[in-house]
Write a protein that holds these residues in place. Structure first.
Motif, PDB file in Angstrom:
ATOM      1  N   GLU A  26       0.835  -1.180   0.000  1.00 49.68           N
ATOM      2  CA  GLU A  26       0.000   0.000   0.000  1.00 49.68           C
ATOM      3  C   GLU A  26       0.881   1.245   0.000  1.00 49.68           C
ATOM      4  O   GLU A  26       1.664   1.456   0.915  1.00 49.68           O
ATOM      5  CB  GLU A  26      -0.899  -0.006   1.237  1.00 49.68           C
ATOM      6  CG  GLU A  26      -2.136   0.824   1.046  1.00 49.68           C
ATOM      7  CD  GLU A  26      -3.098   0.628   2.195  1.00 49.68           C
ATOM      8  OE1 GLU A  26      -3.645  -0.478   2.294  1.00 49.68           O
ATOM      9  OE2 GLU A  26      -3.261   1.559   2.982  1.00 49.68           O
ATOM     10  N   ILE A  27       0.750   2.013  -1.035  1.00 55.24           N
ATOM     11  CA  ILE A  27       1.619   3.171  -1.184  1.00 55.24           C
ATOM     12  C   ILE A  27       0.820   4.436  -0.939  1.00 55.24           C
ATOM     13  O   ILE A  27      -0.112   4.733  -1.675  1.00 55.24           O
ATOM     14  CB  ILE A  27       2.220   3.211  -2.593  1.00 55.24           C
ATOM     15  CG1 ILE A  27       2.869   1.868  -2.910  1.00 55.24           C
ATOM     16  CG2 ILE A  27       3.227   4.324  -2.720  1.00 55.24           C
ATOM     17  CD1 ILE A  27       2.805   1.519  -4.359  1.00 55.24           C
ATOM     18  N   PRO A  36       0.956  10.937  -2.487  1.00 52.25           N
ATOM     19  CA  PRO A  36       1.467  12.283  -2.177  1.00 52.25           C
ATOM     20  C   PRO A  36       0.436  13.350  -2.544  1.00 52.25           C
ATOM     21  O   PRO A  36       0.647  14.520  -2.281  1.00 52.25           O
ATOM     22  CB  PRO A  36       2.716  12.401  -3.054  1.00 52.25           C
ATOM     23  CG  PRO A  36       2.529  11.407  -4.136  1.00 52.25           C
ATOM     24  CD  PRO A  36       1.611  10.338  -3.635  1.00 52.25           C
ATOM     25  N   LEU A  37      -0.685  12.946  -3.149  1.00 53.70           N
ATOM     26  CA  LEU A  37      -1.662  13.923  -3.611  1.00 53.70           C
ATOM     27  C   LEU A  37      -2.644  14.332  -2.525  1.00 53.70           C
ATOM     28  O   LEU A  37      -3.387  15.303  -2.695  1.00 53.70           O
ATOM     29  CB  LEU A  37      -2.438  13.351  -4.796  1.00 53.70           C
ATOM     30  CG  LEU A  37      -1.630  13.268  -6.097  1.00 53.70           C
ATOM     31  CD1 LEU A  37      -2.317  12.373  -7.094  1.00 53.70           C
ATOM     32  CD2 LEU A  37      -1.426  14.658  -6.673  1.00 53.70           C
ATOM     33  N   TYR A  89     -12.008   3.067 -15.826  1.00 49.73           N
ATOM     34  CA  TYR A  89     -10.564   3.102 -16.069  1.00 49.73           C
ATOM     35  C   TYR A  89     -10.139   2.009 -17.046  1.00 49.73           C
ATOM     36  O   TYR A  89     -10.342   0.826 -16.773  1.00 49.73           O
ATOM     37  CB  TYR A  89      -9.855   2.946 -14.720  1.00 49.73           C
ATOM     38  CG  TYR A  89      -8.356   2.895 -14.754  1.00 49.73           C
ATOM     39  CD1 TYR A  89      -7.598   4.045 -14.965  1.00 49.73           C
ATOM     40  CD2 TYR A  89      -7.687   1.697 -14.554  1.00 49.73           C
ATOM     41  CE1 TYR A  89      -6.224   3.990 -14.967  1.00 49.73           C
ATOM     42  CE2 TYR A  89      -6.306   1.644 -14.548  1.00 49.73           C
ATOM     43  CZ  TYR A  89      -5.583   2.793 -14.763  1.00 49.73           C
ATOM     44  OH  TYR A  89      -4.221   2.734 -14.762  1.00 49.73           O
ATOM     45  N   GLY A 126      -6.075   5.703 -19.598  1.00 48.16           N
ATOM     46  CA  GLY A 126      -5.462   5.622 -18.278  1.00 48.16           C
ATOM     47  C   GLY A 126      -4.688   6.872 -17.893  1.00 48.16           C
ATOM     48  O   GLY A 126      -3.925   6.853 -16.930  1.00 48.16           O
ATOM     49  N   ARG A 127      -4.882   7.969 -18.630  1.00 44.34           N
ATOM     50  CA  ARG A 127      -4.096   9.185 -18.328  1.00 44.34           C
ATOM     51  C   ARG A 127      -4.575   9.866 -17.057  1.00 44.34           C
ATOM     52  O   ARG A 127      -3.790  10.350 -16.254  1.00 44.34           O
ATOM     53  CB  ARG A 127      -4.179  10.167 -19.494  1.00 44.34           C
ATOM     54  CG  ARG A 127      -3.310   9.763 -20.653  1.00 44.34           C
ATOM     55  CD  ARG A 127      -2.662  10.986 -21.308  1.00 44.34           C
ATOM     56  NE  ARG A 127      -1.560  10.556 -22.153  1.00 44.34           N
ATOM     57  CZ  ARG A 127      -1.721  10.082 -23.386  1.00 44.34           C
ATOM     58  NH1 ARG A 127      -2.926  10.002 -23.917  1.00 44.34           N
ATOM     59  NH2 ARG A 127      -0.681   9.695 -24.090  1.00 44.34           N
ATOM     60  N   GLY A 168      -5.955   8.377 -14.660  1.00 38.86           N
ATOM     61  CA  GLY A 168      -5.464   7.478 -13.613  1.00 38.86           C
ATOM     62  C   GLY A 168      -4.049   7.831 -13.217  1.00 38.86           C
ATOM     63  O   GLY A 168      -3.717   7.942 -12.034  1.00 38.86           O
ATOM     64  N   ILE A 169      -3.190   8.052 -14.194  1.00 38.35           N
ATOM     65  CA  ILE A 169      -1.803   8.384 -13.891  1.00 38.35           C
ATOM     66  C   ILE A 169      -1.726   9.709 -13.146  1.00 38.35           C
ATOM     67  O   ILE A 169      -0.993   9.855 -12.171  1.00 38.35           O
ATOM     68  CB  ILE A 169      -0.960   8.407 -15.184  1.00 38.35           C
ATOM     69  CG1 ILE A 169      -0.773   6.968 -15.676  1.00 38.35           C
ATOM     70  CG2 ILE A 169       0.382   9.079 -14.951  1.00 38.35           C
ATOM     71  CD1 ILE A 169      -0.046   6.842 -16.976  1.00 38.35           C
ATOM     72  N   ASN A 170      -2.541  10.692 -13.598  1.00 41.95           N
ATOM     73  CA  ASN A 170      -2.498  11.988 -12.918  1.00 41.95           C
ATOM     74  C   ASN A 170      -2.957  11.900 -11.466  1.00 41.95           C
ATOM     75  O   ASN A 170      -2.541  12.676 -10.624  1.00 41.95           O
ATOM     76  CB  ASN A 170      -3.349  13.004 -13.669  1.00 41.95           C
ATOM     77  CG  ASN A 170      -2.620  13.520 -14.889  1.00 41.95           C
ATOM     78  OD1 ASN A 170      -1.382  13.517 -14.920  1.00 41.95           O
ATOM     79  ND2 ASN A 170      -3.359  13.934 -15.902  1.00 41.95           N
ATOM     80  N   GLY A 185      -2.401   9.230  -9.712  1.00 39.36           N
ATOM     81  CA  GLY A 185      -1.546   8.265  -9.039  1.00 39.36           C
ATOM     82  C   GLY A 185      -2.233   6.933  -8.782  1.00 39.36           C
ATOM     83  O   GLY A 185      -1.924   6.239  -7.816  1.00 39.36           O
ATOM     84  N   VAL A 186      -3.155   6.566  -9.664  1.00 36.55           N
ATOM     85  CA  VAL A 186      -3.825   5.274  -9.511  1.00 36.55           C
ATOM     86  C   VAL A 186      -2.849   4.171  -9.898  1.00 36.55           C
ATOM     87  O   VAL A 186      -2.162   4.273 -10.909  1.00 36.55           O
ATOM     88  CB  VAL A 186      -5.067   5.218 -10.431  1.00 36.55           C
ATOM     89  CG1 VAL A 186      -5.622   3.802 -10.487  1.00 36.55           C
ATOM     90  CG2 VAL A 186      -6.124   6.183  -9.946  1.00 36.55           C
ATOM     91  N   TYR A 187      -2.720   3.147  -9.063  1.00 38.59           N
ATOM     92  CA  TYR A 187      -1.874   2.036  -9.492  1.00 38.59           C
ATOM     93  C   TYR A 187      -2.594   0.704  -9.453  1.00 38.59           C
ATOM     94  O   TYR A 187      -2.041  -0.332  -9.810  1.00 38.59           O
ATOM     95  CB  TYR A 187      -0.567   2.000  -8.718  1.00 38.59           C
ATOM     96  CG  TYR A 187      -0.694   1.717  -7.247  1.00 38.59           C
ATOM     97  CD1 TYR A 187      -0.615   0.411  -6.774  1.00 38.59           C
ATOM     98  CD2 TYR A 187      -0.857   2.741  -6.334  1.00 38.59           C
ATOM     99  CE1 TYR A 187      -0.724   0.135  -5.426  1.00 38.59           C
ATOM    100  CE2 TYR A 187      -0.972   2.487  -4.992  1.00 38.59           C
ATOM    101  CZ  TYR A 187      -0.900   1.186  -4.536  1.00 38.59           C
ATOM    102  OH  TYR A 187      -1.003   0.915  -3.214  1.00 38.59           O
TER     103      TYR A 187
END
Lengths: 153, 175, 663
Positions: free
Chosen positions: B28-29, B32-33, B98, B125-126, B128-130, B132-134
């Motif tokens: 679980e990370i 930072p958002l 997603y 998935g852009r 998602g990246i913004n 920080g979805v993993y």
């Protein structure tokens, strides 16, 4: 027969033996991508770099990084982009900050301490052992006994 | 101090950390958002592809943003929880489909029900990246000023909703 | 029925372990020889009981008994027999049984080769090992029973992870465990000596062969794991600094330090306290590795499915075994004597300096591996510590160690003379330096790391040659052959092991410096060239394996128009777990590997293909095998053979005093 085969290969060769195209459009971009991706962590995988992983997210992130390279962004900008979203966790080379100081200097402190302790111990020991030369003598006798024991059997 | 006790002391420290480690989840990370403005986007909506879904439309509201997909098994696990929460009307849950196929997503919703007033589509998935979805599902609590206040990684369960999400939503509402 | 026999055998083994772990140690303390005599038969009995359990589990796998939960979880009716048997150690429960089984193998070996040991020593050693195995048996019987039934039985098993369906799986884990667990012998010797208060040169002499054998196994085991990752994962990497790899590497570093420090203790009786600590450390790190793999505290490619109960059990066990040993150490160590004198510049001094470097390296690996956990536990954020960290920390620590490796063997015991050493080694240094600086230019590329790597490798070899020449000048023997034969095997062992490191360094340096790779999109009939080799892709065919289907590509490889080889990489699909596996095809060679792996199918029969040209990569594993061979040579030295053949205790304390008086 061999000649014949060779002839066929030579003649028919150029017809189909085209040079394969690199997967990426621009090899320079791919090289930079690789250079960056081997130090980045794939988040969904157990423990793989972004370069090695085939996970969909890794592919997306490679695509984003490639786009950023094409846009001529610097390595630092690209890494900042990822860290802003995923935190330091994506970096396989932890950045040097207050919390990671021990990590980075630890090994060398360990070496320094080890070396110092060794030198001090050897010095102190040299002094002590001179005071008790018997130990050495005794040890030689043990050696001798072990050797004799071997020969007797 | 007896210098021969040093190895034992180091070991005790390591064991304490290992013991604490047993209670942690290394996968679980933390994001930072959290505490930062939710990234902007304007994505086509799932049902009405002509329309746009953007967080800017939701300024002044406390809302949840839930990343999901029809291929994701965790999304099915949390789905009843989302349905209940939606029914209770305590907080609106906006969806972000997603990296999904439109048809399959629609089928999925038809079959299991739709807790979302509006669903955006993030095919590439852009978004998602913004954010920080993993790994979907992931759920964000966003306040009236468009700031991310909490991120749930993995499926929501009734306990988390009761103890974390709803109290936080109430507190944010009253601000 | 058979699984119940296995289960019952484990219960009996636990009972025996309890007896073995208590009575002989007590007997040794009070001088009761009847109690001490229990140790040997108990150890052997335990070995046979665990062997039975192991056989029963193997039988369940061979017979596809899917009413055993573990069998159903890790195998499948389609799985070939050899992989079904390897599946015994394919997951947590069975690999724990392998661990315990190997521990009893080592115990059995100790009963066979301990005739020359004093009774007290032997019973303490076996007692300590019995205590360790007691912990593992208890662990199995309480929270990880491999014989647990599944009622009703599964129709078919869930299959072994396809990643593990590889010849490497058959041999790598047993080898690795032989190494890991082998350090338990050195550990037991150390604890026995601490208990008995007789830490002397004889203790070091006895420990040496055991430590070296375990070290050889561990070296080979790690090398095989690395080779396996190289060809199985399809990325062409051979070491990833993954937590689980580190878990095997830390005991190796400690074990390597231990071998060298045992030499000092054996020769000079010095630094016993340090040597004992290293013996404890090597085994403790093996246990720590077991914990890391099974507790889920770290993410790793290799980690087993985890369960917090199990993690807690091993942690408690770890705390008891290691904590207990270190407490015993803190209590007993201050009373140990100093041993013989030696100067700082001496072979002893250099061996110890090497120890400091190795232990610092080990500490760094430990720090890097556990640091993310430390930060997380203190709620200071999550970080990743990966290859870039380890590479940048490890190399500066190992380079001086390797440099010392060249000098150490040439330095005199007790007191060496630096100017004299410099004089003897100036040629070796000159040759190494000049070659290392020029060779990369000849090969067409120069980087500082390339030169450094070559310098270190050539330095090891040239200093070994100088050392051997000097040695030959001092031994008796007719002619060169006679003299060569007169050099003791242990010396040869040291030379060979060191040269293994040189070979390893050449491999690492060359592959890092000169490897080339290329990701291409290949249509059928197209060619790609890498490292001077031309690969022609002749399309893929569908093939059907015993438990998978695959697309197999055909690549004709040629050099300068002449065909070198044909490679068949595969993309396999294992239906049971629905996993896709990349089987790379490799043409290995002394000077280079050619490596092809299939990526994804594209349109019209085209594939994305990854090609590698890896110069000298096999030297990496070759070097490890040479190191292990060095270890084997050292163990086969005359003095150990004599010691083992002897039936009479050589140095019981009483005998020593008697003889000393006579002398």
């Amino acid at each position: 027969m061999i000649w014949l085969t060779l002839l066929i290969v030579l003649v028919s060769g150029p017809a189909w033996a085209g040079e394969a195209r690199p997967l990426g459009e621009d090899p320079a971009v791919e090289a930079r991508l690789k250079h960056l991706a081997i130090e980045l962590r794939c988040l969904v995988c157990q423990n793989q770099t972004l370069a090695d992983s085939n996970a969909p997210l890794a592919e997306d992130l490679r695509r984003e990084v490639r786009d950023m390279i094409v846009k001529n962004m610097s390595d630092k900008e690209i890494i900042d982009f990822l860290v802003e979203r995923y935190g330091d966790f994506v970096l396989y080379r932890p950045p040097l900050k207050a919390t990671t100081t021990l990590l980075w200097v630890g090994p060398f402190v360990l070496l320094l301490v080890g070396a110092t302790v060794l030198v001090i111990t050897l010095r102190r020991r040299a002094r002590k052992v001179v005071d008790a030369p018997v130990t050495d003598e005794e040890h030689r006798r043990v050696e001798q006994l072990l050797a004799q024991g071997g020969k007797h059997s | 101090m007896n210098r021969f006790l040093l190895p034992l002391s180091i070991f005790v420290v390591v064991v304490v950390f290992l013991g604490v480690g047993l209670t942690l989840n290394p996968r679980e990370i933390p994001s930072p958002l959290v505490g930062k403005a939710a990234p902007e986007f304007s994505q086509p909506q799932l049902y009405d592809q002509e329309k746009i879904f953007s967080p800017a439309d939701l300024k002044g509201k406390v809302w949840l943003l839930n990343f999901w997909a029809s291929w994701c098994s965790g999304c099915k696990t949390e789905h009843p929880v989302l349905m209940d929460l939606a029914k209770s009307g305590q907080v609106p849950i906006y969806g972000m489909d997603y990296k999904d196929e439109r048809e399959e997503a629609l089928n999925w919703l038809r079959r299991w029900g739709n807790p979302y007033p509006v669903i955006g589509v993030d095919q590439a998935g852009r978004v998602g990246i913004n954010y920080g979805v993993y790994g979907v599902p992931e759920t964000y609590v966003i306040d009236k000023h468009g700031v991310i206040r909490y991120k749930q990684i993995g499926p929501l369960d009734p306990g988390t909703v009761e103890t974390k999400i709803l109290p936080l939503v109430k507190q944010l509402e009253s601000q | 029925m058979i699984p119940e026999i296995g289960h019952f055998a484990l219960i009996l083994a636990l009972c025996v372990a309890v007896v073995q772990g208590s009575l002989p140690i007590y007997g040794a303390a009070v001088g009761n020889s009847a109690l001490m005599a229990i140790a040997r038969p108990a150890a052997r009995g335990q070995f046979f009981l665990v062997l039975i359990a192991f056989g029963c589990l193997g039988y369940a796998f061979a017979e596809k008994d899917f009413s055993v939960l573990y069998v159903a979880a890790t195998s499948n009716s389609q799985l070939p027999l050899h992989y079904r048997l390897a599946a015994i150690w394919g997951a947590h429960e069975g690999s724990l049984l392998l661990w315990t089984f190997i521990l009893t193998v080592w115990m059995f070996a100790v009963t066979l080769f301990s005739a020359h040991l004093p009774d007290t020593m032997r019973s303490r050693i076996l007692g300590v090992m019995g205590l360790v195995s007691m912990g593992f048996l208890l662990f199995m019987l309480t929270v990880s029973n491999p014989f647990e039934r599944l009622i009703p039985a599964a129709l078919d098993g869930r299959d072994l992870n396809p990643l593990l369906q590889d010849p490497g799986m058959v041999i790598h884990p047993p080898m690795l465990y032989m190494g890991y667990v082998g350090f338990s012998v050195a550990f037991a010797f150390a604890i026995a000596a601490l208990l008995g208060g007789n830490l002397d040169a004889a203790w070091a002499r006895w420990s040496r062969p055991w430590t070296t054998v375990a070290w050889c196994f561990l070296t080979v085991g790690i090398a095989m794991g690395s080779g396996w990752a190289y060809y199985e994962l399809g990325w062409g990497g051979w070491w990833f600094w993954d937590p689980v790899e580190n878990a095997s590497f830390m005991p190796w570093l400690a074990g390597t330090a231990l071998i060298h420090s045992l030499a000092v203790t054996d020769k000079r009786g010095g630094f016993k306290v340090w040597t004992v600590l290293l013996a404890i450390m090597a085994f403790s790190l093996s246990l720590l590795g077991t914990f890391l793999v099974r507790s889920g505290v770290l993410t790793s490619v290799h980690a087993f499915a985890t369960d917090p109960k199990r993690g807690l059990f091993i942690l408690v066990f770890l705390a008891v075994v290691i904590g207990g040993s270190l407490a015993l150490y803190a209590w007993r160590a201050p009373r140990v004597g100093l041993g013989g004198s030696f100067a700082m510049v001496s072979r002893e001094g250099m061996l110890l300096a090497n120890n400091v470097l190795l232990v610092a390296a080990m500490g760094s690996v430990l720090l890097g591996t556990l640091y993310p956990l430390f930060l997380d536990a203190l709620d200071l954020g999550k970080i990743s510590v990966g290859p870039p960290y380890f590479d940048s920390v490890f190399a500066p620590l190992m380079a001086p160690a390797v440099f010392l490796m060249g000098i150490g063997p040439l330095a005199q015991w007790k007191k060496a003379n630096l100017p004299d050493l410099a004089k003897r080694l100036r040629w070796a240094f000159g040759v190494s330096l000049v070659t290392a600086l020029t060779l990369p230019f000849v090969m067409g590329k120069w980087t500082p790391l390339l030169s450094l790597g070559l310098l270190l490798a050539i330095w090891i070899v040239t200093t070994a040659v100088v050392g051997l020449r000097e040695r030959l000048a001092h031994v008796d023997g007719h002619g060169l052959a006679g003299r060569l034969a007169a050099v003791p095997r242990s010396y040869w062992g040291m030379l060979v092991a060191h040269c293994g490191i040189a070979v390893f360094i050449v491999g690492v340096t060359m592959v890092k410096g000169f490897e080339t790779e290329s990701d291409v999109r290949m249509n059928v009939g197209e060619t790609a060239t890498i490292g001077g080799y031309t690969f022609r892709f002749d399309g893929t065919q569908d093939v059907v394996g015993p438990n998978y289907t695959a697309a197999r590509g055909t690549f004709h490889v040629s050099w300068d128009g002449r065909e070198t080889t044909i490679l068949y990489p595969e993309k396999r699909r294992y239906p049971v777990q629905n996993q896709i596996m990349t089987e790379a095809a490799i043409d290995p060679g002394l000077l280079r590997d050619l490596y092809v792996s299939l990526g994804e199918p594209l349109d019209d029969g085209a594939w994305s293909v990854r090609l590698y040209h890896k110069p000298f990569v096999d030297w990496i594993w070759g070097g490890c095998l040479i190191m292990a061979l060095g270890g084997v040579l050292a163990v086969s030295d005359r003095r150990y053979r004599l010691a083992w053949r002897k039936q009479e205790p050589a140095v019981v304390p009483s005998a020593r005093t008697v003889r000393r008086k006579v002398a």
